[in-house]
Design a protein around this motif. Structure first.
Motif, mmCIF file in Angstrom:
data_model
loop_
_atom_site.group_PDB
_atom_site.id
_atom_site.type_symbol
_atom_site.label_atom_id
_atom_site.label_comp_id
_atom_site.label_asym_id
_atom_site.label_seq_id
_atom_site.Cartn_x
_atom_site.Cartn_y
_atom_site.Cartn_z
ATOM 1 N N ASP A 93 0.810 -1.219 0.000
ATOM 2 C CA ASP A 93 0.000 0.000 0.000
ATOM 3 C C ASP A 93 0.842 1.267 0.000
ATOM 4 O O ASP A 93 0.423 2.295 -0.538
ATOM 5 N N VAL A 94 2.007 1.187 0.639
ATOM 6 C CA VAL A 94 2.850 2.371 0.847
ATOM 7 C C VAL A 94 4.294 2.003 0.532
ATOM 8 O O VAL A 94 4.772 0.940 0.928
ATOM 9 N N LEU A 95 4.969 2.879 -0.193
ATOM 10 C CA LEU A 95 6.411 2.736 -0.427
ATOM 11 C C LEU A 95 7.100 3.997 0.056
ATOM 12 O O LEU A 95 6.713 5.115 -0.306
ATOM 13 N N VAL A 96 8.139 3.815 0.873
ATOM 14 C CA VAL A 96 9.010 4.921 1.267
ATOM 15 C C VAL A 96 10.377 4.667 0.649
ATOM 16 O O VAL A 96 11.119 3.785 1.069
ATOM 17 N N ASN A 97 10.691 5.421 -0.397
ATOM 18 C CA ASN A 97 11.990 5.345 -1.070
ATOM 19 C C ASN A 97 12.994 6.156 -0.261
ATOM 20 O O ASN A 97 13.063 7.383 -0.362
ATOM 21 N N ASN A 98 13.791 5.467 0.550
ATOM 22 C CA ASN A 98 14.673 6.165 1.481
ATOM 23 C C ASN A 98 16.144 5.816 1.302
ATOM 24 O O ASN A 98 17.010 6.584 1.711
ATOM 25 N N LEU A 137 -0.227 -1.779 -7.775
ATOM 26 C CA LEU A 137 -1.430 -1.095 -7.306
ATOM 27 C C LEU A 137 -2.445 -0.944 -8.440
ATOM 28 O O LEU A 137 -3.651 -1.136 -8.244
ATOM 29 N N ARG A 138 -1.947 -0.605 -9.624
ATOM 30 C CA ARG A 138 -2.839 -0.424 -10.774
ATOM 31 C C ARG A 138 -3.536 -1.735 -11.137
ATOM 32 O O ARG A 138 -4.740 -1.755 -11.429
ATOM 33 N N GLU A 139 -2.782 -2.809 -11.108
ATOM 34 C CA GLU A 139 -3.371 -4.116 -11.428
ATOM 35 C C GLU A 139 -4.449 -4.486 -10.418
ATOM 36 O O GLU A 139 -5.488 -5.047 -10.778
ATOM 37 N N GLN A 140 -4.203 -4.147 -9.150
ATOM 38 C CA GLN A 140 -5.168 -4.478 -8.098
ATOM 39 C C GLN A 140 -6.280 -3.439 -7.984
ATOM 40 O O GLN A 140 -7.216 -3.625 -7.212
ATOM 41 N N GLN A 141 -6.136 -2.345 -8.727
ATOM 42 C CA GLN A 141 -7.108 -1.241 -8.692
ATOM 43 C C GLN A 141 -7.313 -0.735 -7.267
ATOM 44 O O GLN A 141 -8.439 -0.541 -6.795
ATOM 45 N N ARG A 142 -6.186 -0.529 -6.597
ATOM 46 C CA ARG A 142 -6.213 -0.023 -5.228
ATOM 47 C C ARG A 142 -5.434 1.283 -5.142
ATOM 48 O O ARG A 142 -4.451 1.474 -5.854
ATOM 49 N N ARG A 186 7.084 15.213 -8.535
ATOM 50 C CA ARG A 186 5.998 15.973 -9.158
ATOM 51 C C ARG A 186 5.528 15.290 -10.445
ATOM 52 O O ARG A 186 4.323 15.195 -10.715
ATOM 53 N N HIS A 187 6.481 14.830 -11.228
ATOM 54 C CA HIS A 187 6.151 14.227 -12.521
ATOM 55 C C HIS A 187 5.341 12.948 -12.342
ATOM 56 O O HIS A 187 4.310 12.748 -13.003
ATOM 57 N N LEU A 188 5.783 12.087 -11.433
ATOM 58 C CA LEU A 188 5.072 10.839 -11.198
ATOM 59 C C LEU A 188 3.687 11.103 -10.618
ATOM 60 O O LEU A 188 2.723 10.407 -10.953
ATOM 61 N N ALA A 189 3.583 12.093 -9.758
ATOM 62 C CA ALA A 189 2.287 12.426 -9.167
ATOM 63 C C ALA A 189 1.284 12.808 -10.245
ATOM 64 O O ALA A 189 0.107 12.403 -10.202
ATOM 65 N N ALA A 190 1.731 13.581 -11.226
ATOM 66 C CA ALA A 190 0.839 14.019 -12.292
ATOM 67 C C ALA A 190 0.375 12.849 -13.156
ATOM 68 O O ALA A 190 -0.796 12.795 -13.568
ATOM 69 N N TYR A 191 1.251 11.905 -13.413
ATOM 70 C CA TYR A 191 0.919 10.792 -14.298
ATOM 71 C C TYR A 191 0.153 9.675 -13.596
ATOM 72 O O TYR A 191 -0.625 8.960 -14.236
ATOM 73 N N TRP A 192 0.356 9.513 -12.303
ATOM 74 C CA TRP A 192 -0.260 8.384 -11.610
ATOM 75 C C TRP A 192 -1.478 8.762 -10.790
ATOM 76 O O TRP A 192 -2.122 7.889 -10.193
ATOM 77 N N ALA A 193 -1.839 10.026 -10.783
ATOM 78 C CA ALA A 193 -3.014 10.454 -10.036
ATOM 79 C C ALA A 193 -4.279 9.761 -10.540
ATOM 80 O O ALA A 193 -5.199 9.469 -9.765
ATOM 81 N N LYS A 194 -4.342 9.481 -11.836
ATOM 82 C CA LYS A 194 -5.544 8.843 -12.405
ATOM 83 C C LYS A 194 -5.765 7.441 -11.861
ATOM 84 O O LYS A 194 -6.864 6.890 -11.975
ATOM 85 N N TYR A 195 -4.742 6.867 -11.255
ATOM 86 C CA TYR A 195 -4.889 5.556 -10.624
ATOM 87 C C TYR A 195 -5.131 5.682 -9.119
ATOM 88 O O TYR A 195 -5.128 4.681 -8.404
#
Length: 267
Positions: A93-98, A137-142, A186-195
């Motif tokens: 559900d959550v990823l922290v890239n650290n 996440l997209r495959e699971q529609q979550r 920012r870029h990923l947020a814009a593209y993945w918001a639709k999911y």
């Protein structure tokens, strides 16, 4: 129950969520991992040392945590790592890239390899791991939350006077890659918001490790002069930020870079 009918405590809850934290055993990663566990998540903690990861996972509050050996810079292993986590935990559900593994060269001596190594771990691997989690996440529609750890030095330059004459440095490759993390977010947020996948960054300010505090005389007072709050950050002061962005309390926050810097960037 709709979001607006839930109490604020419920909005911050991560019960039933699985959160992956890379570089989870480190100075800041350990505090963020503990915060996610305290909020109710099952946490997958990673370290290049699998034994260390397992030992740390066992110290977290709650049940069902998992420690795995994983070197984020070994990008060929990322798809297999995500598959293993999903197989063992059921979902992500959550990823922290650290995780971070770059060098710390002086600005006069930094090489192309210093930049290549920093970018590979801190930008390329962040993207590839985030994308594989997104695909799951997209495959699971979550819905999901991806949190990239940036730095205030991805937003502002450092003060040369704070480092002058000291063994501590302000590596140019670190500044460059953290700026890259902020904009990648920012870029990923814009593209993945639709999911319904939110992507944000946390940009810590001065959180020096104990060995830096103890080994570089005069360095900390120089930094403290630059902070409106007048002191260095403590790892536990990132706990609220990571839970906010991971939970439904931050459900309308995406594409943002949350500065946790004691006010450093305010002036």
């Amino acid at each position: 129950m709709s979001t607006d009918e839930r109490s604020v405590i419920d909005l911050f809850s991560l019960q039933g969520k699985v959160a992956v934290v890379t570089g989870a055993c480190g100075w800041l990663g350990s505090a963020m991992s503990r915060a996610l566990a305290e909020a109710g998540a099952q946490v997958v903690v990673t370290s290049r040392d699998g034994g260390q990861a397992a030992e740390f996972a066992a110290t977290l509050p709650g049940d069902g945590h998992l420690g795995l050996g994983f070197s984020q810079g070994d990008t060929d292993t990322i798809p297999g790592f995500v598959s293993e986590v999903v197989e063992r935990m059921g979902k992500i559900d959550v990823l922290v890239n650290n995780a971070y593994g770059g060098t710390a060269p002086d600005i006069d001596n930094a090489t192309a390899e210093d930049f290549n190594q920093a970018y590979h771990v801190g930008v390329t691997a962040y993207f590839l791991l985030a994308r594989d989690v997104m695909l799951h996440l997209r495959e699971q529609q979550r819905p999901g939350s991806i949190i990239n750890i940036a730095s205030m030095y991805g937003v502002v330059a450092s003060y040369p006077s704070a480092y002058e004459g000291l063994s501590a440095g302000s590596p140019p490759n670190y500044h460059a890659l953290k700026g890259g993390v902020v904009h990648l977010t920012r870029h990923l947020a814009a593209y993945w918001a639709k999911y319904n996948i939110r992507v944000n960054a946390i940009a810590p300010g001065p959180f020096p490790k104990p060995e830096v505090r103890d080994s570089v005389e005069g360095f900390i007072p120089r930094l403290e002069e630059k902070v409106p709050l007048g002191r260095m950050g403590r790892p536990e002061e990132l706990k609220g930020a990571v839970v906010l962005l991971a939970s439904d309390a931050g459900s309308y926050i995406t594409g943002q870079n949350l500065l946790v810097d004691g006010g450093w960037t305010a002036w």
